[in-house]
Design a protein around this motif. Structure first.
Motif, mmCIF file in Angstrom:
data_model
loop_
_atom_site.group_PDB
_atom_site.id
_atom_site.type_symbol
_atom_site.label_atom_id
_atom_site.label_comp_id
_atom_site.label_asym_id
_atom_site.label_seq_id
_atom_site.Cartn_x
_atom_site.Cartn_y
_atom_site.Cartn_z
ATOM 1 N N ASN A 41 0.833 -1.203 0.000
ATOM 2 C CA ASN A 41 0.000 0.000 0.000
ATOM 3 C C ASN A 41 0.865 1.250 0.000
ATOM 4 O O ASN A 41 1.958 1.270 0.536
ATOM 5 C CB ASN A 41 -0.885 0.030 1.246
ATOM 6 N N ASP A 60 -4.840 -2.669 7.648
ATOM 7 C CA ASP A 60 -4.797 -2.182 6.270
ATOM 8 C C ASP A 60 -5.236 -0.725 6.232
ATOM 9 O O ASP A 60 -5.879 -0.235 7.163
ATOM 10 C CB ASP A 60 -5.709 -3.011 5.370
ATOM 11 N N LEU A 62 -6.246 2.504 3.074
ATOM 12 C CA LEU A 62 -6.412 2.909 1.676
ATOM 13 C C LEU A 62 -6.407 4.423 1.601
ATOM 14 O O LEU A 62 -7.111 5.084 2.374
ATOM 15 C CB LEU A 62 -7.763 2.433 1.123
ATOM 16 N N THR A 69 -7.455 9.056 4.521
ATOM 17 C CA THR A 69 -7.153 7.625 4.541
ATOM 18 C C THR A 69 -8.269 6.907 5.275
ATOM 19 O O THR A 69 -8.777 7.407 6.281
ATOM 20 C CB THR A 69 -5.820 7.371 5.281
ATOM 21 N N GLY A 135 -14.547 0.543 3.230
ATOM 22 C CA GLY A 135 -14.103 1.688 2.451
ATOM 23 C C GLY A 135 -14.615 2.977 3.041
ATOM 24 O O GLY A 135 -15.198 2.996 4.126
ATOM 25 N N SER A 143 -12.605 5.244 -1.777
ATOM 26 C CA SER A 143 -11.833 4.008 -1.906
ATOM 27 C C SER A 143 -12.579 2.892 -1.202
ATOM 28 O O SER A 143 -13.247 3.117 -0.192
ATOM 29 C CB SER A 143 -10.447 4.146 -1.258
ATOM 30 N N ARG A 145 -12.642 -1.806 -0.775
ATOM 31 C CA ARG A 145 -12.232 -3.162 -1.140
ATOM 32 C C ARG A 145 -13.361 -4.111 -0.777
ATOM 33 O O ARG A 145 -14.090 -3.877 0.181
ATOM 34 C CB ARG A 145 -10.971 -3.587 -0.388
#
Length: 151
Positions: A41, A60, A62, A69, A135, A143, A145
């Motif tokens: 990432n 995680d 994004l 973020t 997201g 963003s 996933r």
């Protein structure tokens, strides 16, 4: 037939074309290996603020456009995931949201959305043994996933 006799039967110009072709193919193959992007990432745009609570570890993140973020965290003891969208800058309110759900159960969809100055969320879902969809939105960025972090 020996290799030497095979080579002797090929003209110099044919051999040159074959060597050149081999060189071009080898170069393309090498470049394609080198040019494959990594799966790591990008560095987070906004720092995680710990709002998910004690025992939650960031697993995680994004980038959400250039404005923030979204973080996914996990607490091993409870099997719970938590997500939060964090804005990079300061100032007035901007549209923000964060969402999280078990990928196998849309009834677990949880979100927080509104006009915020700093962050949206946190939202939690128990996803031990399951994948999650997660997201967020910060300003004009989005963003997400799907079917991620299964287990």
């Amino acid at each position: 037939m020996e290799i030497g006799s095979r080579i002797r039967g090929i003209s110099a110009s044919t051999m040159g074309r074959r060597v050149a072709t081999f060189g071009a193919v080898a170069g393309i193959a090498a470049a394609s290996v080198i040019a494959v992007p990594g799966t790591a990432n990008a560095a987070p745009i906004a720092a995680y603020n710990g709002v998910c609570g004690p025992g939650f570890t960031v697993i995680d993140s994004l980038p959400v456009g250039n404005e923030g973020t979204v973080y996914l965290t996990y607490q091993r003891s409870s099997g719970s995931n938590c997500a939060v969208s964090i804005r990079k800058g300061t100032g007035g309110t901007v549209p923000m949201s964060v969402f999280l759900m078990r990928s196998d159960d849309s009834s677990t969809w949880i979100s927080d959305e509104g006009d915020y100055t700093t962050y949206a969320g946190p939202v939690w879902v128990n996803a031990r043994g399951a994948c999650v969809d997660w997201g967020g939105v910060v300003g004009g960025g989005y963003s997400h996933r799907e079917n991620d972090h299964c287990g």
